[in-house]
Design a protein around this motif. Structure first.
Motif, mmCIF file in Angstrom:
data_model
loop_
_atom_site.group_PDB
_atom_site.id
_atom_site.type_symbol
_atom_site.label_atom_id
_atom_site.label_comp_id
_atom_site.label_asym_id
_atom_site.label_seq_id
_atom_site.Cartn_x
_atom_site.Cartn_y
_atom_site.Cartn_z
ATOM 1 N N ARG A 98 119.755 29.059 22.265
ATOM 2 C CA ARG A 98 118.526 30.257 22.102
ATOM 3 C C ARG A 98 118.070 30.203 20.505
ATOM 4 O O ARG A 98 117.223 30.355 19.934
ATOM 5 C CB ARG A 98 118.613 31.444 22.664
ATOM 6 N N SER A 99 119.404 30.760 19.973
ATOM 7 C CA SER A 99 119.423 30.920 18.240
ATOM 8 C C SER A 99 119.056 29.800 17.345
ATOM 9 O O SER A 99 118.139 29.930 16.618
ATOM 10 C CB SER A 99 120.436 31.642 17.978
ATOM 11 N N ALA A 100 119.357 28.579 17.912
ATOM 12 C CA ALA A 100 118.995 27.329 17.305
ATOM 13 C C ALA A 100 117.451 27.017 17.474
ATOM 14 O O ALA A 100 116.758 26.647 16.568
ATOM 15 C CB ALA A 100 119.769 26.253 17.764
ATOM 16 N N ARG A 101 116.863 27.485 18.756
ATOM 17 C CA ARG A 101 115.421 27.125 19.020
ATOM 18 C C ARG A 101 114.724 28.128 18.151
ATOM 19 O O ARG A 101 113.609 27.746 17.471
ATOM 20 C CB ARG A 101 115.386 27.180 20.444
ATOM 21 N N GLU A 102 115.264 29.553 17.960
ATOM 22 C CA GLU A 102 114.306 30.472 17.401
ATOM 23 C C GLU A 102 114.362 30.078 15.839
ATOM 24 O O GLU A 102 113.673 30.203 15.067
ATOM 25 C CB GLU A 102 115.060 31.884 17.513
ATOM 26 N N ALA A 103 115.454 29.352 15.341
ATOM 27 C CA ALA A 103 115.544 29.239 13.900
ATOM 28 C C ALA A 103 114.892 28.018 13.504
ATOM 29 O O ALA A 103 114.817 27.231 12.332
ATOM 30 C CB ALA A 103 117.015 29.130 13.482
ATOM 31 N N GLY A 104 114.465 27.029 14.547
ATOM 32 C CA GLY A 104 113.610 25.857 14.430
ATOM 33 C C GLY A 104 114.498 24.810 14.063
ATOM 34 O O GLY A 104 113.825 23.788 13.330
ATOM 35 N N VAL A 105 115.744 24.782 14.506
ATOM 36 C CA VAL A 105 116.896 23.801 14.268
ATOM 37 C C VAL A 105 117.519 23.104 15.328
ATOM 38 O O VAL A 105 118.258 22.098 15.120
ATOM 39 C CB VAL A 105 117.942 23.999 13.162
#
Length: 286
Positions: A98-105
């Protein structure tokens, strides 16, 4: 004994064995989670780990015990690297994704729920870890087999007698683990293996090198006919740098089965571009 009862016994025995196997697997999983507790690396430590490893867009970083995924995500977002986070706790893996999606990576990083000891590290140019000392030591043989030049960074814990190439310290005033209010960041470069006998050719045909190696530390002799000079040096990936002696210092690079002289001083400066060849024999021919 009746056949139906015998079949029942066999079935019960098989079921019991399967249950035991499942319980053992669950216990091993729980033990690994207990051995490597999740403790967050502060952002300042994360950045120092990535700085010390000189992470950049060409790197593929694998974080062993990736926790909430921050090291992999910061490596991708701030330094352009690709990466893989390996974690055994399913909830942390989902949170990392989820954090990776939110960070755009999310297109450059992956997070997998798997055993870090079974992870394929062959793609890594950088490996990061915040584990425990005994886990580091268990991983050490696998790390030493990676491509020479692969960079390893550990938060706080060392690798026993494989001494770090560099160490830095970061102030962490609110650190919750241990008594110190700081964190160590330890850095290694996987060394090429150059131990053995190397024979010169061309202008070096009268010379040979007999080397012994312990991790990145190298010692041995530079021989010319019946004369020998002791040499000491260090591996930096594929490159061996020797300390200066009366005949100068050498910088040699491993290329396949050859140690090529890429720099030198004193009389040895004249043999730049020449090479020693590794031989599996007690002495050099001729």
């Amino acid at each position: 004994m009746s056949k139906p009862f015998a079949r029942f016994q066999a079935t019960a025995r098989t079921t019991l064995l399967a249950c035991c196997a499942a319980l053992c697997a669950a216990a091993a999983h729980a033990q690994l989670v207990e051995e490597v507790p999740f403790v967050t690396s502060p952002d300042s430590v994360t950045l120092e780990m990535l700085r010390l490893a000189n992470v950049g867009p060409a790197d593929h970083l694998i974080d062993l015990g990736s926790g909430d995924g921050r090291i992999v995500i910061v490596a991708a977002r701030r330094f352009g690297a690709s990466g893989l986070g390996v974690e055994i706790v399913p909830q942390l893996v989902e949170a990392s994704r989820r954090s990776a999606r939110e960070a755009g990576v999310a297109d450059r990083v992956k997070f997998e729920e798997q055993d870090l000891f079974r992870t394929d590290l062959s793609r890594a140019t950088v490996v990061t870890m915040y584990l425990l000392p005994q886990v580091n030591l268990q991983l050490r043989p696998q790390l030493l087999k990676l491509r020479p030049g692969t960079r390893i960074v550990s938060h706080d814990w060392d690798m026993g007698d494989w001494k770090p190439d560099r160490t830095s310290e970061v102030a962490v005033p609110d650190k919750k683990v241990g008594l110190a209010r700081s964190s160590k960041v330890l850095f290694w470069v996987v060394p090429a293996q150059v131990g053995g006998l190397w024979c010169g050719s061309g202008p070096l045909h009268e010379f040979s090198l007999r080397l012994k190696q312990e991790h990145q530390e190298v010692e041995g002799e530079l021989l010319r006919r019946d004369r020998a000079r002791t040499i000491q040096g260090r591996m930096e990936g594929n490159v061996l740098r020797t300390e200066s002696t009366r005949v100068g210092a050498l910088v040699l690079e491993l290329e396949g089965g050859k140690l090529k002289v890429i720099d030198g001083d004193g009389p040895l400066a004249l043999v730049r571009g020449q090479a020693f060849t590794r031989v599996d024999a007690p002495s050099c021919p001729g």
